[in-house]
Every structure is written in C-alpha cells, then in structure tokens.
Design an enzyme around this catalytic site. Sequence first.
Site, short mmCIF file in Angstrom:
data_model
loop_
_atom_site.label_atom_id
_atom_site.label_comp_id
_atom_site.label_asym_id
_atom_site.label_seq_id
_atom_site.Cartn_x
_atom_site.Cartn_y
_atom_site.Cartn_z
N ASP A 1 0.86 -1.19 0.00
CA ASP A 1 0.00 0.00 0.00
C ASP A 1 0.88 1.23 0.00
O ASP A 1 1.15 1.79 1.04
CB ASP A 1 -0.93 -0.05 1.23
N GLU B 1 -2.48 10.09 -0.75
CA GLU B 1 -3.77 9.39 -0.80
C GLU B 1 -4.24 9.06 0.61
O GLU B 1 -5.42 9.24 0.94
CB GLU B 1 -3.64 8.10 -1.62
N GLU B 2 -3.33 8.55 1.44
CA GLU B 2 -3.74 8.02 2.75
C GLU B 2 -4.46 9.02 3.64
O GLU B 2 -5.46 8.68 4.26
CB GLU B 2 -2.54 7.40 3.48
N HIS C 1 -1.76 -0.98 6.56
CA HIS C 1 -1.52 0.12 7.51
C HIS C 1 -0.84 -0.34 8.80
O HIS C 1 -1.04 0.26 9.85
CB HIS C 1 -2.84 0.84 7.87
ZN LIG Z 1 -3.58 2.58 -0.57
#
Ligand SMILES: [Zn+2]
Length: 469
Positions: free
Chosen positions: A297, A330-331, A427
């Site tokens: 991610d 983005e996060e 995450h």
């Molecule tokens: Zn992502």
Amino acid sequence: MDRTLLTAFLITAAAAPAAAQQTVATLPPPVIEDPRVAALRDDALANDHYAWDIVEGLTTEVGQRLAATEAEARARDWAMKRLTAMGFANVHVEPFTMPVWTRGPESAEIIAPFPQKLTVAALGYSGSTGPGGITGQIAYFPSVDALRTAPDAAVRGKIVFIDHNMQPAQDGSGYGQFGAPRRQGPTIASLKGAIGIVIRSIGTDHHRNPHTGVQYFTDGATPIPAGALSVPDAEQLIRILKRGRPVTMRLTLVSEKHDGGQSGNVIAEVPGRDPKAPILLVGGHLDSWDLGTGAIDDASGVAITTAAARHIMDAGRPMRTIRIVWFGAEEPGGFGGNAYAKAHGSESYAIAGESDFGADRIWRFSSQLMKSDPAAYAQLAASLAPLGITKNDKGDADGTDVEPTIKAGAPWVSLNQDGTRYFDFHHTPDDTLDKIDPVQLRQNVAAWTAVLATLSGGIESGAKQPKRR
Ligand SMILES: [Zn+2]
C-alpha cells in the site's frame, strides 16, 4: 477503439441441427483474444521484472513515505529519476499543499485492575495527549452504533473503546462496514465528551500490530487522542472488561499537525501517435503510512501500472497516450487525486483505473465500457480470461485517486485483487516487501498490460518514440 484490434468472428452453425441453429443465432457473437495483446500479456506474465524492481527499489531506498513529509519528498525525487530512466516522456511533479500530521511517542497501559502494557498506534489526524498522556476509565462499546445511541453520561470524561468483528473477504467488503469505528468513532466520542478513544484495529490478523488509518473530526468535534489497539490487545482488553471491574487506561499518543505541508503528484507518459485521442490514465499512490514501508500500500500499485505501460512502450507506439500518475497523499484523504482532477479532470479519457489493493492476484474485473463500448468490454474480458480473471457486469468504479477524475466524466475500469490477506498487513508495521509474491505481482502486470494493449488503439511497432523532455 481501433477496429483492427477487434477480431470478433461469428460461429457458422451450418453443421448444427435446425433446433440448435436457432439457439446459436440468438447468442451474441463470441469474441476471441487478439493475438498481439495475448503475446504482450504472456510475455509480462512470464518475464516482467519492472514491477519488482520498482517496489523493491522504492521500499528499500526510500522506505515509509508519510504524506507531505520530507520522506514523501524524497520519494518524489526517486520517482522522477526512475520514471526518467525507464524512458517515459513528460516526467514531472505537480505540487500541492495540505495539512500534515506526524506521529510522536505512543503507548497504552492498563493501570487497574490488571496492570499491563498494550500495543497501540495513533490514527491519522488524532489529537495529541502531550508527553504526559491521559488516564481514564474505559467505556466499552461493541459497535460504533452502540456508541452512537449511548447517553453522553456513559462516555463523558472516559476513554471510549469500540470493538467490531471484521473477517477476511476476497473482495475486501468488510472494510466499508467495519471501518466505521475508525472513521466515525473519534468524532462521536468527542461530541459525547470522551477524553480519548481506542478502537480494535481495522484488521483481520492476530499479530500485535496496530493498524493505523485516517479519520477526521467533523461536525465541530474537538480533536481528542484516537488510537488503534492491535487485534490481540483489543481481545485482551475485552477479557479484562468481562471480569466486571472498572478498567483504567493510561494512553499516550503524541502527534503534531500543521497546515501548509508540501505534497505532489508525479506524472509520466507514453506519448500516443494521436495526441488528440482520449488518454489511458493509470496509476497508484506514492505516499504510505509511516509504520511499515508501504510495499502493498501502495508501492506495488505504482509498480504494476508503470510496468504495464513500459511493456506497451517496449512493443512500440500506441495510438492513445498512456498517462501514469503516482499520486501523492492518498492516505490522509485523497489529496493527490483531488489535485489531479482539479488540473486535468476536463481532459478526454478513454479509461481511468488504478491499482491500490496490494499485489495478490487479480480475480475479477468490471468496467463502465460494458455500457459505453460493449465491443471493447468483450475484448477486455477475452484478454483477461486466460489469467483466470472473470468479468463482473455489476461492478463499480473503485479507487480513491481516480474517483474525482471519474466523477468529472472519465470512463472507469476496475481490476479487483484478491483481498483475503490484505487486511492482515494493511496500515501496519508488517506492510513490507516480503509480503509481495513475485508470481502474483507478474499476474497483475500481465492483466494491466492486457488492458492497456486492448485499449491502446493499436501499437505500431518500430515507431520512433518522440524526444523526451
Ligand atoms: Zn492505498
């Protein structure tokens, strides 16, 4: 759509009996894969190394890339160099500003009745406890709705704890519903007078790794410290609570937030033969959370889509321009996607899609082309089927980064990765390179290569690439 790429043929039912002939006549004509698309796809499946090189390089040479920090700035420099070295054209950064949040020291411990330490991580845009921490009694809620309907008196002056029961799912569908404690819990707790909140991590693993993620204080709620306990620690806290005595926690979540942070989108192109033809827009996000190295991610997402574009470039020059975007920030809330759409949303797109759900195999796809260009949709389905990818006629657009551009009118394509183990690592400190299976990574590259090749408008081999600038 370039008809030379569409090689549909009709079944001739001359040899079939009359009854069967009638049935066959009512079926749509079958579509076979284009052999040139198949060759590119199969080469990527067998030989791609571009994606691994990017994900390995970015996670090793930069590491975590928290939005709007100096680490994300180093990642943009890395991206500029890599995309230029790979031969893409028009490589540049489009900067934007945003509020930046950074993590400081954090800890959680039970003071009474059974003193012990728990593992915790602050959620994005959490309030800060300051270095001294806060101490309060735990107010337990089995769901965010239970918190919502509780009287303020049950919460005021306490540290809220919200549980949930998220389970692994191939389509990752639990994240929407079970992510609510993270997204809405802190605001509700604050409005009811809580001094802090901890949630059971929005994760499906049983490791002592808390899952961070963004939340916002809305509706005028004062920011309070908001953290996630690892799943085993949340289960431990529940067992302690079930003993029926008041439970006191000391919570330290130090963080800082300030406005005017710098982020940016990194953009590169494979220029098309027809500059006026609608663009193929693909990408992923460059930023990551700060606990791991952001391998699944979303280093893998930028790696997969960039590798696919490079395979097209290796084959020749497409009719349509392929634009790759490594979105920033983005996060913390899709800042890069919004900035991109503001600058480029009115341009003409053939398709917009992104990879942001890890690196496990793609098992299903859907696209707006089903309605707007059924022939292209059928051709996509034919080129993806050999990779074991089924079509989903009822699918939706997904992806935080391309969503604003899709809202502005771009047609969408979604390639769904297997999410069964995604929320074990998502995450957490465990989002690292070793979680990426090179074989499945290549299947992703092959699928995106097939999509770009199918929708390229035809690739002219031997056509000279224009001079890079
Ligand atoms: Zn992502």
